[in-house]
Design a protein around this motif. Structure first.
Motif, PDB file in Angstrom:
ATOM      1  N   LYS A   1       0.857  -1.183   0.000  1.00 38.17           N
ATOM      2  CA  LYS A   1       0.000   0.000   0.000  1.00 38.17           C
ATOM      3  C   LYS A   1       0.887   1.225   0.000  1.00 38.17           C
ATOM      4  N   GLN A   2       0.775   2.070  -1.027  1.00 38.60           N
ATOM      5  CA  GLN A   2       1.603   3.259  -1.123  1.00 38.60           C
ATOM      6  C   GLN A   2       0.766   4.501  -0.853  1.00 38.60           C
ATOM      7  N   ILE A   3       1.332   5.403  -0.043  1.00 40.23           N
ATOM      8  CA  ILE A   3       0.650   6.636   0.338  1.00 40.23           C
ATOM      9  C   ILE A   3       1.506   7.809  -0.102  1.00 40.23           C
ATOM     10  N   ASP A   4       0.931   8.685  -0.900  1.00 34.39           N
ATOM     11  CA  ASP A   4       1.622   9.902  -1.325  1.00 34.39           C
ATOM     12  C   ASP A   4       1.526  10.926  -0.200  1.00 34.39           C
ATOM     13  N   ALA A   5       2.650  11.197   0.443  1.00 36.43           N
ATOM     14  CA  ALA A   5       2.675  12.112   1.584  1.00 36.43           C
ATOM     15  C   ALA A   5       3.279  13.462   1.221  1.00 36.43           C
ATOM     16  N   THR A   6       3.227  13.804  -0.051  1.00 38.91           N
ATOM     17  CA  THR A   6       3.700  15.126  -0.480  1.00 38.91           C
ATOM     18  C   THR A   6       2.908  16.214   0.248  1.00 38.91           C
ATOM     19  N   GLY A   7       3.627  17.195   0.788  1.00 39.79           N
ATOM     20  CA  GLY A   7       2.952  18.277   1.507  1.00 39.79           C
ATOM     21  C   GLY A   7       2.556  17.912   2.921  1.00 39.79           C
ATOM     22  N   CYS A   8       3.135  16.827   3.448  1.00 42.62           N
ATOM     23  CA  CYS A   8       2.803  16.373   4.794  1.00 42.62           C
ATOM     24  C   CYS A   8       4.073  16.184   5.620  1.00 42.62           C
ATOM     25  N   ILE A   9       3.904  16.170   6.941  1.00 37.42           N
ATOM     26  CA  ILE A   9       4.983  15.767   7.823  1.00 37.42           C
ATOM     27  C   ILE A   9       4.568  14.484   8.519  1.00 37.42           C
ATOM     28  N   LEU A  10       5.546  13.613   8.745  1.00 37.41           N
ATOM     29  CA  LEU A  10       5.299  12.350   9.429  1.00 37.41           C
ATOM     30  C   LEU A  10       5.988  12.406  10.781  1.00 37.41           C
ATOM     31  N   THR A  11       5.227  12.161  11.843  1.00 38.73           N
ATOM     32  CA  THR A  11       5.728  12.303  13.205  1.00 38.73           C
ATOM     33  C   THR A  11       5.477  11.019  13.997  1.00 38.73           C
ATOM     34  N   PRO A  12       6.127  10.878  15.156  1.00 39.25           N
ATOM     35  CA  PRO A  12       5.752   9.774  16.038  1.00 39.25           C
ATOM     36  C   PRO A  12       4.318   9.943  16.528  1.00 39.25           C
TER      37      PRO A  12
ATOM     38  N   ALA B   1       5.617   1.012  14.904  1.00 38.27           N
ATOM     39  CA  ALA B   1       5.046   1.883  13.866  1.00 38.27           C
ATOM     40  C   ALA B   1       3.858   2.655  14.431  1.00 38.27           C
ATOM     41  N   ASP B   2       4.150   3.559  15.369  1.00 35.99           N
ATOM     42  CA  ASP B   2       3.172   4.526  15.872  1.00 35.99           C
ATOM     43  C   ASP B   2       3.458   5.834  15.155  1.00 35.99           C
ATOM     44  N   LEU B   3       2.612   6.192  14.214  1.00 36.64           N
ATOM     45  CA  LEU B   3       2.921   7.290  13.297  1.00 36.64           C
ATOM     46  C   LEU B   3       1.703   8.174  13.087  1.00 36.64           C
ATOM     47  N   VAL B   4       1.983   9.461  12.842  1.00 36.75           N
ATOM     48  CA  VAL B   4       0.926  10.420  12.517  1.00 36.75           C
ATOM     49  C   VAL B   4       1.356  11.212  11.293  1.00 36.75           C
ATOM     50  N   LEU B   5       0.494  11.250  10.304  1.00 36.43           N
ATOM     51  CA  LEU B   5       0.726  12.058   9.105  1.00 36.43           C
ATOM     52  C   LEU B   5      -0.102  13.325   9.222  1.00 36.43           C
ATOM     53  N   LEU B   6       0.582  14.473   9.217  1.00 31.02           N
ATOM     54  CA  LEU B   6      -0.058  15.769   9.393  1.00 31.02           C
ATOM     55  C   LEU B   6       0.103  16.621   8.151  1.00 31.02           C
ATOM     56  N   ASP B   7      -0.892  17.447   7.869  1.00 35.30           N
ATOM     57  CA  ASP B   7      -0.758  18.440   6.812  1.00 35.30           C
ATOM     58  C   ASP B   7       0.355  19.415   7.185  1.00 35.30           C
ATOM     59  N   GLU B   8       1.277  19.650   6.281  1.00 33.16           N
ATOM     60  CA  GLU B   8       2.462  20.442   6.597  1.00 33.16           C
ATOM     61  C   GLU B   8       2.132  21.884   6.961  1.00 33.16           C
ATOM     62  N   LYS B   9       1.074  22.441   6.381  1.00 40.31           N
ATOM     63  CA  LYS B   9       0.724  23.838   6.636  1.00 40.31           C
ATOM     64  C   LYS B   9      -0.183  23.984   7.855  1.00 40.31           C
ATOM     65  N   THR B  10      -1.240  23.206   7.921  1.00 36.68           N
ATOM     66  CA  THR B  10      -2.223  23.374   8.994  1.00 36.68           C
ATOM     67  C   THR B  10      -1.909  22.524  10.226  1.00 36.68           C
TER      68      THR B  10
ATOM     69  N   VAL C   1      -3.305   8.087  10.871  1.00 36.72           N
ATOM     70  CA  VAL C   1      -2.724   7.683  12.149  1.00 36.72           C
ATOM     71  C   VAL C   1      -2.578   6.160  12.150  1.00 36.72           C
ATOM     72  N   TRP C   2      -1.354   5.705  12.491  1.00 37.49           N
ATOM     73  CA  TRP C   2      -1.088   4.277  12.669  1.00 37.49           C
ATOM     74  C   TRP C   2      -0.702   4.026  14.119  1.00 37.49           C
ATOM     75  N   SER C   3      -1.217   2.961  14.702  1.00 37.69           N
ATOM     76  CA  SER C   3      -0.812   2.536  16.037  1.00 37.69           C
ATOM     77  C   SER C   3      -0.331   1.095  15.944  1.00 37.69           C
ATOM     78  N   ASN C   4       0.951   0.877  16.246  1.00 36.51           N
ATOM     79  CA  ASN C   4       1.559  -0.445  16.065  1.00 36.51           C
ATOM     80  C   ASN C   4       1.316  -0.987  14.657  1.00 36.51           C
ATOM     81  N   GLY C   5       1.452  -0.097  13.676  1.00 33.22           N
ATOM     82  CA  GLY C   5       1.318  -0.481  12.283  1.00 33.22           C
ATOM     83  C   GLY C   5      -0.101  -0.610  11.781  1.00 33.22           C
ATOM     84  N   LYS C   6      -1.075  -0.492  12.651  1.00 38.30           N
ATOM     85  CA  LYS C   6      -2.485  -0.613  12.276  1.00 38.30           C
ATOM     86  C   LYS C   6      -3.030   0.758  11.931  1.00 38.30           C
ATOM     87  N   LEU C   7      -3.579   0.898  10.734  1.00 37.51           N
ATOM     88  CA  LEU C   7      -4.140   2.170  10.303  1.00 37.51           C
ATOM     89  C   LEU C   7      -5.440   2.424  11.060  1.00 37.51           C
ATOM     90  N   MET C   8      -5.443   3.465  11.886  1.00 41.65           N
ATOM     91  CA  MET C   8      -6.594   3.787  12.730  1.00 41.65           C
ATOM     92  C   MET C   8      -7.429   4.928  12.156  1.00 41.65           C
TER      93      MET C   8
END
Length: 388
Positions: A44-55, A353-362, A368-375
């Motif tokens: 599964k590929q996700i285009d994260a252009t314009g985003c920041i990826l954080t813990p 894999a606890d991750l959060v994808l945020l809009d880079e501007k807002t 949101v992933w928790s232990n690799g599970k897309l929540m």
């Protein structure tokens, strides 16, 4: 399934620039400027252009079973739902009892924690509550921390508050010593979470413990440190003496109008006054009762803490108070994890894999992933509790 997040600005929480990040199962497998996969395995590929990826955000104080109402039985606050956390980037919560350890029990706390864990959230707990001697499940703080996997410390123990049990220096020292040794024997930190009320004694009793015993100030983790300027200044001194402090993101308009600092403002204030950025954290106090008292401690009203306030305060710190994304993230990811001894709050290879994808501007939440599970996907919860 593999998940490949392409082209995000990666914060671990340190900024590493544009990266591709590969998730497999529950772990982060790799990140680098460009990951090339030559495989017939489904990816599964996700285009994260314009985003920041954080813990994933670590919320170090949440009342997952609700809080006791200071306006009697009908004012007991409700329990937390899964999406109260995940929709706002929170993948790890630390649960505690507060004023009420009679109608709110440790058995219910652990049961609720296990239920949230079944749904995919990371949940840890404190034994005890506001009052000493500490209530426990097994009959001792030592056994609770050593043998119940969810318990990592004790709290939130109240000081400088008319609702506390008015603990003594000796009581706090003995509790901290017991929790620390139990932690050492079980690979945990055994931290004492400290609820700090509005009384002018502030953190005096903690310094007295530190000065009269071998207990380090780092064994205590005081929260609600943004109640007023005097307490905030006392917190700065506490940090410079070796401790860490926590700011509460849930508040009321009344308290803000009567001297309380917004958590984002308190974070910026401490950074401006030279406090080490690793010593500062923010937590939501989600689903706690937020009583409003006058100067004579008469109850004027009651509101409920919200987990969403953690994400809001992070955004305010960056957009309104000029805190760097790195320092604001540290306060809700790596710092609380470090204080509490949790293997969370950072992005690293072979890490969870606890991750959060945020809009880079807002800085609004997208995935949101928790232990690799897309929540959460595109801001919508795709995993919910059975009664949501």
């Amino acid at each position: 399934m593999l998940t490949l997040i392409r082209g995000a600005s990666l914060y671990t929480p340190s900024p590493l620039g544009k990266m591709d990040v590969l998730i497999a199962g529950t772990k982060v497998i790799d990140f680098q400027p460009h990951i090339k996969l030559d495989s017939n395995i489904n990816v599964k590929q996700i285009d994260a252009t314009g985003c920041i990826l954080t813990p994933g955000f670590v919320d170090s104080l949440v009342h997952i079973t609700g809080g006791g109402g200071e306006a009697s039985f009908a004012s007991r606050t409700p329990e937390m739902n899964l999406t109260d956390a995940t929709l706002h980037g929170i993948t790890c919560v630390v649960a505690a009892l507060g004023t009420d350890s009679s109608s709110r029990t440790l058995t219910n706390l652990v049961a609720k924690a296990k239920g949230l864990k079944e749904l995919g959230l990371n949940v840890f707990c404190h034994t005890g509550s506001y009052h000493l001697p500490a209530k426990t499940l097994t009959g001792s703080v030592t056994n609770d921390i050593m043998y119940i996997e969810e318990f990592i410390g004790v709290g939130e123990v109240a000081i400088s508050d008319h609702r506390s049990s008015q603990p003594t220096v000796q009581q706090l020292a003995e509790l901290a010593a017991e929790a620390k040794v139990a932690g050492m024997l079980s690979g945990k930190k055994g931290i004492i979470s400290i609820h700090v009320g509005p009384i002018d004694s502030h953190l005096t009793i903690l310094h007295e413990v530190g000065n009269s015993t071998d207990i380090a100030l780092s064994q205590f983790y005081p929260t609600h440190m943004n109640r007023n300027k005097a307490l905030l200044d006392a917190g700065i001194d506490f940090c410079k003496a070796g401790g860490s402090i926590d700011f509460t993101t849930s508040t009321t308009e009344y308290d803000l109008a009567h001297g309380e600092y917004a958590a984002a403002s308190a974070l910026a204030y401490c950074l401006e006054h030279g406090v080490d950025a690793t010593k500062l954290t923010m937590s939501s106090d989600g689903h706690a009762s937020l009583p409003i008292f006058d100067d004579s401690f008469n109850l004027l009203g009651l509101e409920v803490g919200k987990e969403a306030s953690l994400h809001t305060s992070f955004m305010q710190a960056v957009h309104e108070y000029g805190v760097s994304i790195e320092h604001a993230l540290m306060a809700i990811t790596s710092n609380p994890a470090q204080v509490l001894g949790l293997n969370k709050g950072t992005i690293r290879i072979q890490g969870d894999a606890d991750l959060v994808l945020l809009d880079e501007k807002t800085l609004s939440t997208k995935h949101v992933w928790s232990n690799g599970k897309l929540m959460v996907e595109q801001g919508e919860a795709i995993v919910k509790g059975p009664f949501e």
